[in-house]
Design a protein around this motif. Structure first.
Motif, PDB file in Angstrom:
ATOM      1  N   ASN A  17       3.156 -12.573   4.502  1.00  0.00           N
ATOM      2  CA  ASN A  17       4.247 -11.516   4.432  1.00  0.00           C
ATOM      3  C   ASN A  17       3.205 -10.160   4.665  1.00  0.00           C
ATOM      4  N   ALA A  18       2.454 -10.291   5.828  1.00  0.00           N
ATOM      5  CA  ALA A  18       1.978  -9.050   6.307  1.00  0.00           C
ATOM      6  C   ALA A  18       1.857  -8.625   7.718  1.00  0.00           C
ATOM      7  N   ASN A  19       3.321  -9.021   8.251  1.00  0.00           N
ATOM      8  CA  ASN A  19       3.232  -9.109   9.634  1.00  0.00           C
ATOM      9  C   ASN A  19       3.439  -7.535   9.865  1.00  0.00           C
ATOM     10  N   ASP A  20       3.175  -7.093  11.003  1.00  0.00           N
ATOM     11  CA  ASP A  20       3.417  -5.914  11.643  1.00  0.00           C
ATOM     12  C   ASP A  20       4.848  -5.673  11.801  1.00  0.00           C
ATOM     13  N   PHE A  21       5.243  -4.281  11.332  1.00  0.00           N
ATOM     14  CA  PHE A  21       6.683  -3.797  11.401  1.00  0.00           C
ATOM     15  C   PHE A  21       6.769  -2.485  11.934  1.00  0.00           C
ATOM     16  N   PHE A  22       7.980  -2.280  12.581  1.00  0.00           N
ATOM     17  CA  PHE A  22       8.117  -0.839  13.233  1.00  0.00           C
ATOM     18  C   PHE A  22       9.508  -0.226  13.239  1.00  0.00           C
ATOM     19  N   GLY A  23       9.811   1.067  13.050  1.00  0.00           N
ATOM     20  CA  GLY A  23      10.859   1.537  13.417  1.00  0.00           C
ATOM     21  C   GLY A  23      10.809   1.994  15.109  1.00  0.00           C
ATOM     22  N   MET A  24      12.036   2.074  15.622  1.00  0.00           N
ATOM     23  CA  MET A  24      11.765   2.061  17.096  1.00  0.00           C
ATOM     24  C   MET A  24      13.370   2.764  17.466  1.00  0.00           C
ATOM     25  N   GLY A  25      12.985   3.902  18.495  1.00  0.00           N
ATOM     26  CA  GLY A  25      14.224   4.351  19.150  1.00  0.00           C
ATOM     27  C   GLY A  25      14.254   4.605  20.391  1.00  0.00           C
ATOM     28  N   ASN A  26      15.382   4.959  20.905  1.00  0.00           N
ATOM     29  CA  ASN A  26      15.590   5.562  22.349  1.00  0.00           C
ATOM     30  C   ASN A  26      14.313   6.636  22.714  1.00  0.00           C
ATOM     31  N   LYS A  27      13.952   6.686  23.979  1.00  0.00           N
ATOM     32  CA  LYS A  27      12.886   7.457  24.457  1.00  0.00           C
ATOM     33  C   LYS A  27      11.675   7.225  24.149  1.00  0.00           C
ATOM     34  N   GLY A  28      11.449   6.262  23.407  1.00  0.00           N
ATOM     35  CA  GLY A  28       9.949   5.527  23.160  1.00  0.00           C
ATOM     36  C   GLY A  28       9.556   6.197  22.060  1.00  0.00           C
ATOM     37  N   GLU A  29      10.227   6.096  20.811  1.00  0.00           N
ATOM     38  CA  GLU A  29       9.913   6.739  19.770  1.00  0.00           C
ATOM     39  C   GLU A  29       9.495   5.454  18.777  1.00  0.00           C
ATOM     40  N   TYR A  30       8.304   5.518  18.045  1.00  0.00           N
ATOM     41  CA  TYR A  30       7.798   4.157  17.166  1.00  0.00           C
ATOM     42  C   TYR A  30       7.257   4.946  16.085  1.00  0.00           C
ATOM     43  N   VAL A  31       7.355   4.110  15.024  1.00  0.00           N
ATOM     44  CA  VAL A  31       6.529   4.293  13.757  1.00  0.00           C
ATOM     45  C   VAL A  31       6.169   2.878  13.462  1.00  0.00           C
ATOM     46  N   TYR A  32       4.838   2.564  13.746  1.00  0.00           N
ATOM     47  CA  TYR A  32       4.494   1.287  13.822  1.00  0.00           C
ATOM     48  C   TYR A  32       3.304   0.880  12.822  1.00  0.00           C
ATOM     49  N   ILE A  33       3.492  -0.002  12.062  1.00  0.00           N
ATOM     50  CA  ILE A  33       2.717  -0.281  10.705  1.00  0.00           C
ATOM     51  C   ILE A  33       2.053  -1.562  11.003  1.00  0.00           C
ATOM     52  N   CYS A  34       0.710  -1.647  10.837  1.00  0.00           N
ATOM     53  CA  CYS A  34      -0.001  -2.876  10.732  1.00  0.00           C
ATOM     54  C   CYS A  34      -0.423  -3.204   9.382  1.00  0.00           C
ATOM     55  N   PRO A  35      -0.127  -3.668   8.370  1.00  0.00           N
ATOM     56  CA  PRO A  35      -0.422  -4.028   7.008  1.00  0.00           C
ATOM     57  C   PRO A  35      -1.893  -4.355   6.841  1.00  0.00           C
ATOM     58  N   GLN A  36      -2.161  -5.394   7.859  1.00  0.00           N
ATOM     59  CA  GLN A  36      -3.378  -6.092   7.670  1.00  0.00           C
ATOM     60  C   GLN A  36      -4.643  -5.171   8.243  1.00  0.00           C
ATOM     61  N   LYS A  37      -4.363  -4.391   9.013  1.00  0.00           N
ATOM     62  CA  LYS A  37      -5.240  -3.382   9.503  1.00  0.00           C
ATOM     63  C   LYS A  37      -5.332  -2.067   8.923  1.00  0.00           C
ATOM     64  N   LYS A  38      -4.370  -1.736   8.228  1.00  0.00           N
ATOM     65  CA  LYS A  38      -4.084  -0.406   7.594  1.00  0.00           C
ATOM     66  C   LYS A  38      -3.897   0.551   8.467  1.00  0.00           C
ATOM     67  N   LEU A  39      -3.212   0.147   9.652  1.00  0.00           N
ATOM     68  CA  LEU A  39      -3.132   1.079  10.659  1.00  0.00           C
ATOM     69  C   LEU A  39      -1.477   1.532  10.819  1.00  0.00           C
ATOM     70  N   ILE A  40      -1.320   2.719  11.306  1.00  0.00           N
ATOM     71  CA  ILE A  40      -0.123   3.485  11.651  1.00  0.00           C
ATOM     72  C   ILE A  40      -0.375   4.255  12.836  1.00  0.00           C
ATOM     73  N   ILE A  41       0.627   3.778  13.852  1.00  0.00           N
ATOM     74  CA  ILE A  41       0.616   4.308  15.106  1.00  0.00           C
ATOM     75  C   ILE A  41       1.973   5.183  15.235  1.00  0.00           C
ATOM     76  N   ILE A  42       1.878   6.501  15.593  1.00  0.00           N
ATOM     77  CA  ILE A  42       3.367   7.169  15.710  1.00  0.00           C
ATOM     78  C   ILE A  42       3.287   7.549  17.198  1.00  0.00           C
ATOM     79  N   ARG A  43       4.179   7.222  18.168  1.00  0.00           N
ATOM     80  CA  ARG A  43       4.329   7.603  19.551  1.00  0.00           C
ATOM     81  C   ARG A  43       5.567   8.098  19.656  1.00  0.00           C
ATOM     82  N   LEU A  44       5.795   9.273  20.060  1.00  0.00           N
ATOM     83  CA  LEU A  44       6.984  10.099  20.352  1.00  0.00           C
ATOM     84  C   LEU A  44       7.173  10.584  21.789  1.00  0.00           C
ATOM     85  N   GLY A  45       8.354  10.622  22.463  1.00  0.00           N
ATOM     86  CA  GLY A  45       8.395  10.959  23.702  1.00  0.00           C
ATOM     87  C   GLY A  45       9.855  11.413  23.938  1.00  0.00           C
TER      88      GLY A  45
END
Length: 620
Positions: free
Chosen positions: A569-597
């Motif tokens: 129960n520690a899969n990557d998950f993310f919010g995603m929207g038009n124009k390539g916006e992402y709130v990407y979360i990788c629980p196992q690596k404790k990483l968050i990636i934000i891409r907006l455009g």
């Protein structure tokens, strides 16, 4: 998306199945060296200048069935402009559509037209398309790899002219280079070009260069080009696009709100909005910059390598229409950069990332007791739906959250459900008027913007507050957010499927709250059980969303996810929207990636970036 632009994309992709771009080194024999125009070219469609008799001429265009000889294309340039001419033979010129339209009206695509496509930076990341139809209507935009899908944030000032005679029409284009990005190599400039014609009467889409890999453009070398002065390497001027949209739009009617064209990152400056007050002391982030490490890992991903581009990761971000890119490990920023006129204080509007916020608000409303359970029938809260169809009583809140409500949703026609759910001036009434049953709930996954709008109405009725003010009290201040807003329709209802307006750090703060299982400063802001339930996959019936599973992807409670082996129960998950916006979360690596455009930058837009993020996290 505006329906006229949708028509364009459908036509473009129906006739041109564009494959992955491959950037090969060209030999001298492969490189075109057109004549430079030494005297003025009058753009009148007549092609009277002598330069047209001696410069590059292409009279064989191709489709999948072979050679096509009814179109001639000519190309030349001077120190400040590119010039393109075409002579298009027609079976019957009297049948040409001669209706004059506003610039960028996608209806021109139903006519006979020609397109000139140019990668001025010669990197395979971003090209510009300039289209003219037989009536003289114009449309332009940016092309994104690998499939060369078209986006509409780019627009430039250029001129064209058309002349129709007995058996053909001729087109001339003049494209100023001043605001386009160019790279100099001593005294020369290298670009890559492609010509396309839609022969409407013969139902053929033909092109040159002749290659199965249509995105592979022809290299040209130009000399004597003056220095250009683009605002950025994407060639996009957001302020100009906002001015244009404001000049077209009428916010009071559905059709008027569609006149501004496609959805834009500047829409928050057009729509009404409701303030969301931030915390007295917004959450501070720590810094331990690892810029070179992050760049090196991204450049080592297979997705980046497949681009075969000759630029680095940061230049790729700017060229691919990115506005903000942030990587965090826990609450520590390890990479941060802004592009194309945006900075850390800029407002970044959300599109469908707002849906992930809505999911969280529903979880909070259940925790607060306003909603008994996600298993509640939606007609308990929206009883008027029973008057439309008693089958609405089968749909649960969970079905709305899972995008499996069985409600119909169509992109076809104008206005379509896309327009109804994004720009309708009264979203509550429009939703209740147009929502309709298609199949039983829980059977299939179907991305549907009526679902979050219905959830918003349920939140209003149960909490007794506007959605924005409920979010402010229960989520925004408690997660340490700064001042923000939520865009509204003309009747004061939050847009729900989009429209949260905040700075880039607030997206990171939201991601951090979810990474930490809903807890901040020792306080359980979101129930941990809801974070788990909303973001991790659930067992689904066969055929529910098999095509997502084929791409290692799932969807649950308005969150996307990618399966990752390791912790349960520690899969990557993310919010995603038009124009390539992402709130990407990788629980196992404790990483968050934000891409907006202001555009996806790559196609297929929805999964290109997550695939890169997933591989980055794997290698980190």
């Amino acid at each position: 998306m505006n329906k006229l632009n949708s028509i364009y994309l459908q036509i473009w992709l129906t006739f041109i199945s564009i494959n992955a771009f491959t950037q090969n080194k060209s030999t001298d024999a492969d490189i075109l060296k057109p004549f430079i125009a030494e005297s003025e070219i009058i753009i009148d469609g007549k092609l009277n200048e002598t330069i047209w008799q001696k410069t590059i001429s292409i009279n064989e265009l191709f489709d999948e069935n072979g050679k096509y000889e009814n179109t001639e294309v000519l190309f030349t340039y001077d120190s400040d402009n590119l010039y393109v001419a075409s002579r298009c033979h027609i079976n019957d010129t009297s049948k040409l559509n001669k209706e004059h339209l506003d610039k960028d009206n996608g209806l021109m695509l139903t006519n006979d037209w020609v397109a000139f496509c140019v990668d001025t930076y010669d990197d395979g990341i971003n090209a510009y398309a300039f289209l003219v139809d037989a009536a003289g209507n114009e449309l332009d935009g940016a092309l994104n790899p690998p499939t060369r899908d078209l986006s509409f944030s780019f627009s430039s000032k250029w001129t064209s002219a058309v002349e129709v005679n007995q058996d053909a029409y001729t087109v001339e284009m003049k494209i100023p280079l001043e605001n386009l990005p160019i790279r100099w190599n001593k005294d020369s400039v290298t670009m890559a070009i492609q010509f396309i014609r839609n022969d409407k009467q013969n139902n053929q889409m033909v092109q040159w260069p002749p290659t199965k890999n249509i995105g592979k453009y022809k290299t040209i070398v130009l000399h004597g080009i003056n220095q250009t002065h683009p605002q950025n390497l994407s060639g996009v001027n957001i302020s100009d696009r906002l001015t244009y949209k404001k000049s077209k739009i009428d916010v009071n009617t559905l059709l008027g709100r569609c006149q501004g064209g496609d959805a834009s990152v500047m829409d928050y400056l057009i729509f009404k909005k409701r303030d969301i007050s931030g915390a007295e002391h917004p959450r501070m982030l720590h810094y331990n910059m690892q810029t070179e490490r992050v760049k090196r890992i991204f450049e080592n991903t297979s997705y980046f390598k497949k681009l075969n581009t000759n630029i680095n990761f940061e230049t790729m971000l700017e060229r691919s229409q990115t506005t903000a890119f942030i990587v965090l490990r826990n609450d520590t920023v390890i990479f941060e950069d802004y592009f194309n006129g945006f900075n850390k204080d800029s407002i970044f509007t959300s599109f469908s990332v707002a849906k992930s916020f809505v999911s969280t608000l529903v979880g909070l409303a259940i925790s607060d007791g306003y909603i008994k359970s996600e298993d509640d029938k939606i007609t308990e809260y929206l009883p008027e739906l029973m008057k439309k169809d008693t089958l609405f009583s089968r749909i649960t809140i969970k079905d709305l959250l899972s995008m499996s409500s069985g409600l119909a949703y169509s992109h076809d026609g104008f206005p379509s459900d896309d327009e109804f759910t994004y720009v309708a001036p009264d979203l509550r009434k429009t939703t209740l008027d147009h929502v309709r049953i298609s199949e039983q709930p829980g059977k299939h996954w179907l991305y549907n913007n009526y679902n979050p709008l219905l959830l918003g109405m349920i939140l209003e009725r149960t909490t007794g507050k506007s959605v924005a003010k409920y979010a402010e009290r229960k989520l925004w201040k408690k997660m340490g957010g700064s001042n923000a807003s939520w865009s509204l329709d003309e009747h004061g209802f939050e847009k729900m499927e989009s429209g949260i307006n905040c700075n880039a750090y607030d997206y990171a703060r939201f991601g951090l709250l979810l990474l930490n299982k809903g807890k901040y400063k020792g306080i359980q802001v979101i129930p941990e059980s809801w974070v788990q339930k909303a973001t991790q996959p659930q067992e689904k019936p066969k055929g529910y969303y098999d095509y997502l599973l084929e791409n290692n992807t799932y969807y649950h409670y308005l969150w996307w996810g990618k399966f990752r082996e390791g912790q349960e129960n520690a899969n990557d998950f993310f919010g995603m929207g038009n124009k390539g916006e992402y709130v990407y979360i990788c629980p196992q690596k404790k990483l968050i990636i934000i891409r907006l455009g202001f555009e996806y930058g790559f196609t297929p837009g929805s999964m290109s970036w997550p695939d890169m993020f997933y591989e980055f996290a794997t290698q980190f």
